[in-house]
Design a protein around this motif. Structure first.
Motif, PDB file in Angstrom:
ATOM      1  N   ARG A 264       1.465 -19.931  -8.910  1.00  0.00           N
ATOM      2  CA  ARG A 264       0.610 -19.818  -7.736  1.00  0.00           C
ATOM      3  C   ARG A 264      -0.855 -19.894  -8.180  1.00  0.00           C
ATOM      4  N   PRO A 265      -1.734 -20.249  -7.244  1.00  0.00           N
ATOM      5  CA  PRO A 265      -3.155 -20.266  -7.591  1.00  0.00           C
ATOM      6  C   PRO A 265      -3.598 -18.906  -8.133  1.00  0.00           C
ATOM      7  N   SER A 266      -4.551 -18.949  -9.029  1.00  0.00           N
ATOM      8  CA  SER A 266      -4.990 -17.733  -9.705  1.00  0.00           C
ATOM      9  C   SER A 266      -6.145 -17.057  -8.974  1.00  0.00           C
ATOM     10  N   ALA A 267      -6.412 -15.830  -9.400  1.00  0.00           N
ATOM     11  CA  ALA A 267      -7.566 -15.097  -8.874  1.00  0.00           C
ATOM     12  C   ALA A 267      -8.857 -15.835  -9.206  1.00  0.00           C
ATOM     13  N   ALA A 268      -8.881 -16.540 -10.329  1.00  0.00           N
ATOM     14  CA  ALA A 268     -10.078 -17.298 -10.712  1.00  0.00           C
ATOM     15  C   ALA A 268     -10.362 -18.404  -9.693  1.00  0.00           C
ATOM     16  N   LEU A 269      -9.308 -19.017  -9.164  1.00  0.00           N
ATOM     17  CA  LEU A 269      -9.503 -20.047  -8.141  1.00  0.00           C
ATOM     18  C   LEU A 269     -10.108 -19.423  -6.884  1.00  0.00           C
ATOM     19  N   LEU A 270      -9.617 -18.265  -6.503  1.00  0.00           N
ATOM     20  CA  LEU A 270     -10.166 -17.577  -5.338  1.00  0.00           C
ATOM     21  C   LEU A 270     -11.636 -17.223  -5.571  1.00  0.00           C
ATOM     22  N   GLN A 271     -11.975 -16.773  -6.771  1.00  0.00           N
ATOM     23  CA  GLN A 271     -13.375 -16.479  -7.097  1.00  0.00           C
ATOM     24  C   GLN A 271     -14.225 -17.735  -6.973  1.00  0.00           C
TER      25      GLN A 271
ATOM     26  N   ALA B  61      -7.134  -9.080   3.547  1.00  0.00           N
ATOM     27  CA  ALA B  61      -6.827 -10.478   3.836  1.00  0.00           C
ATOM     28  C   ALA B  61      -6.189 -11.213   2.660  1.00  0.00           C
ATOM     29  N   LEU B  62      -6.031 -10.566   1.514  1.00  0.00           N
ATOM     30  CA  LEU B  62      -5.523 -11.262   0.323  1.00  0.00           C
ATOM     31  C   LEU B  62      -4.184 -11.971   0.522  1.00  0.00           C
ATOM     32  N   PRO B  63      -3.207 -11.382   1.189  1.00  0.00           N
ATOM     33  CA  PRO B  63      -1.956 -12.129   1.377  1.00  0.00           C
ATOM     34  C   PRO B  63      -2.166 -13.443   2.139  1.00  0.00           C
ATOM     35  N   ARG B  64      -2.994 -13.410   3.165  1.00  0.00           N
ATOM     36  CA  ARG B  64      -3.282 -14.628   3.934  1.00  0.00           C
ATOM     37  C   ARG B  64      -4.082 -15.618   3.101  1.00  0.00           C
TER      38      ARG B  64
ATOM     39  N   VAL C 251      -2.443 -21.602  -1.672  1.00  0.00           N
ATOM     40  CA  VAL C 251      -1.239 -22.362  -2.021  1.00  0.00           C
ATOM     41  C   VAL C 251      -1.211 -23.663  -1.228  1.00  0.00           C
ATOM     42  N   ALA C 252      -1.500 -23.588   0.067  1.00  0.00           N
ATOM     43  CA  ALA C 252      -1.513 -24.787   0.904  1.00  0.00           C
ATOM     44  C   ALA C 252      -2.611 -25.755   0.467  1.00  0.00           C
ATOM     45  N   LEU C 253      -3.768 -25.233   0.119  1.00  0.00           N
ATOM     46  CA  LEU C 253      -4.868 -26.077  -0.352  1.00  0.00           C
ATOM     47  C   LEU C 253      -4.486 -26.814  -1.626  1.00  0.00           C
ATOM     48  N   VAL C 254      -3.919 -26.096  -2.578  1.00  0.00           N
ATOM     49  CA  VAL C 254      -3.512 -26.708  -3.849  1.00  0.00           C
ATOM     50  C   VAL C 254      -2.409 -27.740  -3.603  1.00  0.00           C
ATOM     51  N   ASP C 255      -1.443 -27.412  -2.766  1.00  0.00           N
ATOM     52  CA  ASP C 255      -0.371 -28.371  -2.465  1.00  0.00           C
ATOM     53  C   ASP C 255      -0.937 -29.647  -1.866  1.00  0.00           C
TER      54      ASP C 255
ATOM     55  N   GLU D 266      -2.837 -31.686  -4.483  1.00  0.00           N
ATOM     56  CA  GLU D 266      -1.958 -32.333  -5.464  1.00  0.00           C
ATOM     57  C   GLU D 266      -0.934 -33.266  -4.820  1.00  0.00           C
ATOM     58  N   GLY D 267      -1.026 -33.470  -3.500  1.00  0.00           N
ATOM     59  CA  GLY D 267      -0.172 -34.428  -2.832  1.00  0.00           C
ATOM     60  C   GLY D 267       1.231 -33.941  -2.516  1.00  0.00           C
ATOM     61  N   ARG D 268       1.434 -32.648  -2.539  1.00  0.00           N
ATOM     62  CA  ARG D 268       2.743 -32.102  -2.170  1.00  0.00           C
ATOM     63  C   ARG D 268       2.760 -31.750  -0.696  1.00  0.00           C
ATOM     64  N   GLU D 269       3.956 -31.606  -0.153  1.00  0.00           N
ATOM     65  CA  GLU D 269       4.101 -31.219   1.238  1.00  0.00           C
ATOM     66  C   GLU D 269       3.523 -29.824   1.443  1.00  0.00           C
ATOM     67  N   VAL D 270       2.785 -29.667   2.515  1.00  0.00           N
ATOM     68  CA  VAL D 270       2.137 -28.385   2.802  1.00  0.00           C
ATOM     69  C   VAL D 270       2.952 -27.641   3.852  1.00  0.00           C
ATOM     70  N   ALA D 271       3.358 -26.431   3.500  1.00  0.00           N
ATOM     71  CA  ALA D 271       4.076 -25.589   4.455  1.00  0.00           C
ATOM     72  C   ALA D 271       3.104 -25.061   5.494  1.00  0.00           C
ATOM     73  N   ASP D 272       3.609 -24.739   6.671  1.00  0.00           N
ATOM     74  CA  ASP D 272       2.760 -24.132   7.702  1.00  0.00           C
ATOM     75  C   ASP D 272       2.257 -22.791   7.207  1.00  0.00           C
ATOM     76  N   VAL D 273       0.969 -22.537   7.401  1.00  0.00           N
ATOM     77  CA  VAL D 273       0.388 -21.254   7.002  1.00  0.00           C
ATOM     78  C   VAL D 273      -0.205 -20.557   8.197  1.00  0.00           C
TER      79      VAL D 273
END
Length: 63
Positions: free
Chosen positions: A11-18, A40-43, A49-53, A56-63
């Protein structure tokens, strides 16, 4: 620029969130109090995760 592949289960890291927070700060957005961000951290994690997907060209799940 080299690209490092990462396993699908990581999963994306805390560094990415920073980094996202730093970009928002640079663009003049006002940061919420820490307790609000913590709540708000869970959201935020799901959104990252959706942004990274999408990036990177992967299917994005509904968030």
């Amino acid at each position: 620029m080299s690209t490092v592949s990462r396993p699908e289960t990581v999963r994306p890291s805390a560094a990415l969130l920073q980094d996202v927070f730093a970009a928002l700060d640079r663009h003049g957005y006002e940061r919420a109090p820490g307790r609000d961000l913590c709540a708000a951290l869970p959201r935020l994690d799901s959104l990252l995760v959706a942004l990274v997907d999408a990036y990177e060209g992967r299917e994005v799940a509904d968030v």
